[in-house]
Scaffold this active site. Structure first.
Site, mmCIF file in Angstrom:
data_model
loop_
_atom_site.group_PDB
_atom_site.id
_atom_site.type_symbol
_atom_site.label_atom_id
_atom_site.label_comp_id
_atom_site.label_asym_id
_atom_site.label_seq_id
_atom_site.Cartn_x
_atom_site.Cartn_y
_atom_site.Cartn_z
ATOM 1 N N ALA A 288 0.347 66.554 45.854
ATOM 2 C CA ALA A 288 1.748 66.480 46.617
ATOM 3 C C ALA A 288 2.468 67.786 47.511
ATOM 4 C CB ALA A 288 1.929 66.315 45.122
ATOM 5 N N GLY A 289 2.174 68.486 47.083
ATOM 6 C CA GLY A 289 2.773 69.880 47.830
ATOM 7 C C GLY A 289 3.428 70.598 46.918
ATOM 8 N N TYR B 89 -0.774 72.361 60.030
ATOM 9 C CA TYR B 89 -0.521 73.668 59.701
ATOM 10 C C TYR B 89 -0.743 74.785 61.147
ATOM 11 C CZ TYR B 89 1.459 76.848 56.175
ATOM 12 O OH TYR B 89 2.009 78.036 55.597
ATOM 13 N N GLU C 103 11.972 76.573 55.737
ATOM 14 C CA GLU C 103 10.427 75.913 55.266
ATOM 15 C C GLU C 103 10.076 76.334 56.364
ATOM 16 O OE1 GLU C 103 8.953 74.657 52.807
ATOM 17 O OE2 GLU C 103 10.342 73.434 52.164
ATOM 18 N N HIS C 104 8.564 76.462 56.837
ATOM 19 C CA HIS C 104 7.552 77.105 58.235
ATOM 20 C C HIS C 104 8.368 78.498 58.087
ATOM 21 C CE1 HIS C 104 4.806 74.035 58.171
ATOM 22 N NE2 HIS C 104 5.788 73.088 57.308
ATOM 23 N N THR C 105 9.910 78.922 56.818
ATOM 24 C CA THR C 105 9.389 80.369 57.171
ATOM 25 C C THR C 105 8.835 82.020 57.234
ATOM 26 O OG1 THR C 105 10.666 80.331 56.339
ATOM 27 C CG2 THR C 105 11.876 80.067 57.823
ATOM 28 N N ASP C 106 7.980 81.753 55.942
ATOM 29 C CA ASP C 106 7.130 82.364 55.380
ATOM 30 C C ASP C 106 6.107 83.256 56.409
ATOM 31 O OD1 ASP C 106 5.117 80.436 54.608
ATOM 32 O OD2 ASP C 106 4.906 80.532 53.084
ATOM 33 N N ASP D 53 4.137 80.766 48.357
ATOM 34 C CA ASP D 53 3.621 79.795 47.238
ATOM 35 C C ASP D 53 3.179 80.462 45.780
ATOM 36 O OD1 ASP D 53 4.629 77.640 48.708
ATOM 37 O OD2 ASP D 53 1.969 77.104 49.305
ATOM 38 N N SER E 30 -0.341 73.128 43.796
ATOM 39 C CA SER E 30 -1.182 73.595 42.815
ATOM 40 C C SER E 30 -2.198 74.010 43.033
ATOM 41 C CB SER E 30 -2.119 72.119 42.132
ATOM 42 O OG SER E 30 -2.707 71.169 43.915
HETATM 43 C C1 GLA Z 1 2.535 75.757 52.696
HETATM 44 C C2 GLA Z 1 2.649 76.887 52.769
HETATM 45 C C3 GLA Z 1 3.622 77.537 52.777
HETATM 46 C C4 GLA Z 1 4.640 77.639 53.332
HETATM 47 C C5 GLA Z 1 4.736 76.152 53.218
HETATM 48 C C6 GLA Z 1 6.336 75.337 54.461
HETATM 49 O O1 GLA Z 1 3.569 74.979 51.333
HETATM 50 O O2 GLA Z 1 1.569 76.796 51.858
HETATM 51 O O3 GLA Z 1 3.581 79.438 53.129
HETATM 52 O O4 GLA Z 1 4.085 78.335 54.942
HETATM 53 O O5 GLA Z 1 4.094 75.023 53.462
HETATM 54 O O6 GLA Z 1 6.974 76.133 54.514
#
Ligand code: GLA
Length: 393
Positions: A130-131, A228, A41-44, A179, A134
């Site tokens: 909701a993460g 973010y 998470e938060h690595t991309d 995503d 979508s």
């Molecule tokens: C959101 C962003 C992704 C990613 C995540 C955290 O979903 O759209 O690109 O950075 O947060 O991992």
């Protein structure tokens, strides 16, 4: 009781919506799935590694070419319609829902793809806000439909990149590639390990008698956009400062945990924590892929737990409700690991649960969450499905 309300979108529902709206038959049906990230998470956006799955919730697009030079869209979920000329695609402040589709058209055009006039109906059952991505699913489904409708030469990786650009440059959300990538390239019964620098990827089978259980805190991700961007800026600052000691560092991806520990003392507290999360998370992704390949689900689960702790304590993107949900999940025997998933600040957790323990999870976790927060959660048991696809009718 557990609430698993489900408005199902399907090829039939989107076809029906298309017919009712436009009075003709669609020529193409496309779908693209939402996603849940197992770890990474938060690595991309730090050139790192992610390990998501595409889930059995889709956005559907039914489309037909018109031969003119306008696009007409109908969003079946919220009964909204909009229309725009293809030679002058603009933002429309009162039709912001359509910025995803508009953005995809613009990015295709910028790449030299000829997009003709079209009608499109959009329907979906990926919960929004909701993460579960979508918005990426809308972008990838739109791109997939237009690719099929106009016979565009577009590889899935390129499609994911264009959809990310639509999100970054047209919608105005500075997300990474994860995503869109998983929505375009997921494969059933596997998780997708992606190197977000090289965009090399590998499908890893989800072996073992376990289920992926998503629990939605029902907390909308309020602060997510500003926080973010703050996290991204803090990571850039970490790269700048670490780069002074470690030549050749272009992104946090380039720093090992050992190198980091040697330099960490020089960094301001917040920057140090952010960097420690990203660097340790990258190592956890690599370890979790190995664990899954070795059939060692206990280790995989432990790495998920560690990821959550790091997101809570170092990256500081959880909220109390996410922590409560994860703690509730861990009281259930047979839950191998549990963590927040996505950007944070609300949204969902993901847990790896032995199949035999899923009923107990459904019984215990929502109840406990409701008692501690006063909020009704939702629980989805997810299947890993194929990425986007299209059918020409
Ligand atoms: C959101 C962003 C992704 C990613 C995540 C955290 O979903 O759209 O690109 O950075 O947060 O991992």
């Amino acid at each position: 009781m557990v609430s698993e309300s489900r408005a199902v979108a399907s090829a039939e529902s989107v076809t029906e919506a298309f017919r009712r709206e436009f009075g003709v038959e669609p020529q193409v049906l496309a779908r693209a799935p939402g996603r849940v990230n197992l770890i990474g998470e938060h690595t991309d956006y730090n050139d790192g590694f992610v390990f998501p799955v595409a889930i059995d919730r889709d956005v559907w697009v039914a489309a037909r070419a018109t031969g003119d030079t306008r696009a007409r869209l109908f969003a079946s979920n919220f009964r909204r319609r909009t229309e725009f000329p293809l030679d002058d695609v603009r933002h429309h402040p009162s039709e912001r829902w359509s910025h995803y589709e508009r953005g995809v058209v613009v990015m295709l055009q910028r790449e030299g793809h000829a997009v003709g006039g079209f009608l499109a109906a959009i329907d979906g059952d990926v919960p929004s806000g909701a993460g579960l991505s979508s918005s990426a699913a809308v972008e990838v489904a739109t791109g997939t439909a237009l690719k099929a409708l106009f016979g565009l030469e577009l590889e899935p990786v390129r499609l994911a990149q264009l959809c990310q650009r639509a999100e970054n440059e047209f919608v105005g959300v500075n997300s990474g590639i994860m995503d869109q990538f998983i929505s375009a390239l997921g494969r059933r019964e596997t998780a997708l390990m992606v190197d977000c620098r090289s965009l090399e990827y590998r499908h890893v089978p989800l072996a073992g008698d376990v289920q992926i259980v998503v629990a939605d805190t029902s907390v909308k991700r309020g602060l997510v956009d500003s926080e973010y961007n703050t996290r991204r800026a803090e990571c850039e600052e970490a790269v700048r400062l670490l780069g002074q000691r470690l030549p050749g560092v272009r992104a946090l991806r380039d720093v090992t945990l050992t190198q980091f520990e040697q330099c960490a003392g020089d960094l301001p507290d917040v920057v140090r924590r952010r960097a420690r999360h990203v660097i340790s998370e990258n190592e956890r992704v690599l370890a979790s892929v190995q664990a899954l390949e070795a059939g060692d689900l206990a280790t995989f689960g432990r790495l998920m737990d560690e990821s959550h702790a790091s997101l809570r304590d170092d990256y500081q993107v959880t909220v109390r409700q996410l922590d409560v949900m994860v703690e509730a999940a861990r009281t259930v025997p047979g839950v191998l690991g549990s963590r927040m998933t996505g950007a944070g600040f609300g949204g969902c957790t993901v847990s790896l649960v032995e199949t035999a323990a899923v009923d107990e999870f459904r019984r215990v976790v929502p109840d406990r969450y409701r008692r501690e927060t006063g909020i009704d959660p939702k629980v989805y048991v997810c299947r890993a499905v194929d990425g986007a696809s299209a059918t020409t009718l």
